[in-house]
Design an enzyme around this catalytic site. Structure first.
Site, PDB file in Angstrom:
ATOM      1  N   CYS A   1       3.348  11.576   6.991  1.00  0.00           N
ATOM      2  CA  CYS A   1       2.258  11.021   6.195  1.00  0.00           C
ATOM      3  C   CYS A   1       0.939  11.342   6.871  1.00  0.00           C
ATOM      4  CB  CYS A   1       2.409   9.513   6.010  1.00  0.00           C
ATOM      5  SG  CYS A   1       1.039   8.777   5.085  1.00  0.00           S
TER       6      CYS A   1
ATOM      7  N   LEU B   1       0.849  -1.183   0.000  1.00  0.00           N
ATOM      8  CA  LEU B   1       0.000   0.000   0.000  1.00  0.00           C
ATOM      9  C   LEU B   1       0.889   1.239   0.000  1.00  0.00           C
ATOM     10  CD1 LEU B   1      -2.685  -1.030   2.643  1.00  0.00           C
ATOM     11  CD2 LEU B   1      -2.869  -1.158   0.151  1.00  0.00           C
ATOM     12  N   ALA B   2       0.289   2.396  -0.266  1.00  0.00           N
ATOM     13  CA  ALA B   2       1.079   3.623  -0.274  1.00  0.00           C
ATOM     14  C   ALA B   2       1.816   3.809   1.052  1.00  0.00           C
ATOM     15  CB  ALA B   2       0.181   4.826  -0.554  1.00  0.00           C
ATOM     16  N   GLU B   3       1.156   3.477   2.168  1.00  0.00           N
ATOM     17  CA  GLU B   3       1.804   3.615   3.480  1.00  0.00           C
ATOM     18  C   GLU B   3       1.377   2.499   4.419  1.00  0.00           C
ATOM     19  OE1 GLU B   3       4.027   5.871   4.251  1.00  0.00           O
ATOM     20  OE2 GLU B   3       3.743   7.334   2.621  1.00  0.00           O
ATOM     21  N   SER B   4       2.333   2.051   5.216  1.00  0.00           N
ATOM     22  CA  SER B   4       2.052   1.231   6.398  1.00  0.00           C
ATOM     23  C   SER B   4       2.581   2.002   7.598  1.00  0.00           C
ATOM     24  CB  SER B   4       2.735  -0.134   6.302  1.00  0.00           C
ATOM     25  OG  SER B   4       2.160  -0.908   5.261  1.00  0.00           O
TER      26      SER B   4
END
Length: 259
Positions: A71, A44-47
């Protein structure tokens, strides 16, 4: 070892909208390499990873390729997980991060991020950015990201950048923005250099979008829409040297990672 995770669609009231983020609430920090591997696995874009320390909740964010200093959507997602799944009773959660203290507050049916303001400044290189975007650039600025102001919302929506050329720019990513038809402004965000061709909805870019449009429109409260394929609405307030960014969040999935 089993680690519990929760996937949240941030800046959306419905499933499959906004920006998905994976959230892990850990008892103690994992090795940096392992957290990067986990982020790459989820892709995903961010964890986001959060740990309660003596001073409060510390938060770290990883794209599939690298750790990042700030983020927005994964911070919103982390607060939603702590509030709704782990039962944090307070109306405000304070986070410690690489970008300093951050907070998320429950207010008016929304979660509100409290982030540092990033004032964009004029930049050179308009012609090069026009070539890689394939559209006219009205104004080129930069703060923590490069910011290209386009002529219209339609230009933002139809923009198809050259990702190879964009990844070679000396910036983490490129924001394109214009005045909106139904919102005060719209935007999109491209960051192939850090493993994200296009981020669906990006809270942190509004740290510089908000002060820019606040000056242009002479107002401190603005409605914004990030017009990616998934799309997401954001509510922005300029408050001194801080930016408040409001949005919804929706739990999509929970599970365990087996290591």
């Amino acid at each position: 070892m089993q680690l519990e995770f929760h996937q949240i669609d941030a800046f959306s009231e419905r499933p499959f909208g906004g920006n998905p983020a994976m959230v892990y609430r850990l008892e103690s920090w994992l090795d940096d390499r392992l957290m990067q591997q986990i982020a790459a696995e989820h892709n995903l874009a961010e964890s986001a990873f959060v740990v309660r320390e003596a001073q409060g909740w510390r938060i770290r964010w990883f794209t599939p390729a690298t750790e990042v200093p700030l983020c927005g959507h994964a911070t919103l997602a982390s607060a939603h997980v702590l509030f709704e799944i782990y039962g944090e009773a307070a109306q405000r959660i304070d986070f410690l991060s690489q970008s300093g203290p951050l907070s998320v507050t429950r207010e008016e049916g929304l979660l509100w991020l409290d982030f540092p303001l990033r004032s964009p400044r004029p930049q050179v290189g308009v012609e090069a950015v026009e070539r890689l975007l394939g559209v006219k650039v009205v104004e080129l600025l930069g703060a923590n990201e490069l910011l290209a102001v386009l002529e219209s919302e339609q230009a933002v929506r139809e923009c198809q950048p050259d990702m190879v050329a964009l990844a070679k720019l000396p910036w983490p990513g490129l924001i394109v923005t214009a005045r909106g038809r139904e919102h005060d402004f719209v935007s999109r965000y491209f960051a192939p250099a850090i493993g994200i061709d296009e981020d669906p909805v990006t809270g942190s870019t509004h740290c510089c979008l908000t002060p820019y449009w606040a000056r242009q429109l002479d107002k401190a409260q603005l409605s914004a829409y990030q017009c990616s394929a998934r799309g997401g609405a954001l509510f922005c307030r300029l408050q001194g040297e801080r930016v408040k960014i409001g949005g919804h969040a929706r739990l999509i999935a929970s599970g365990h990672l087996h290591l």
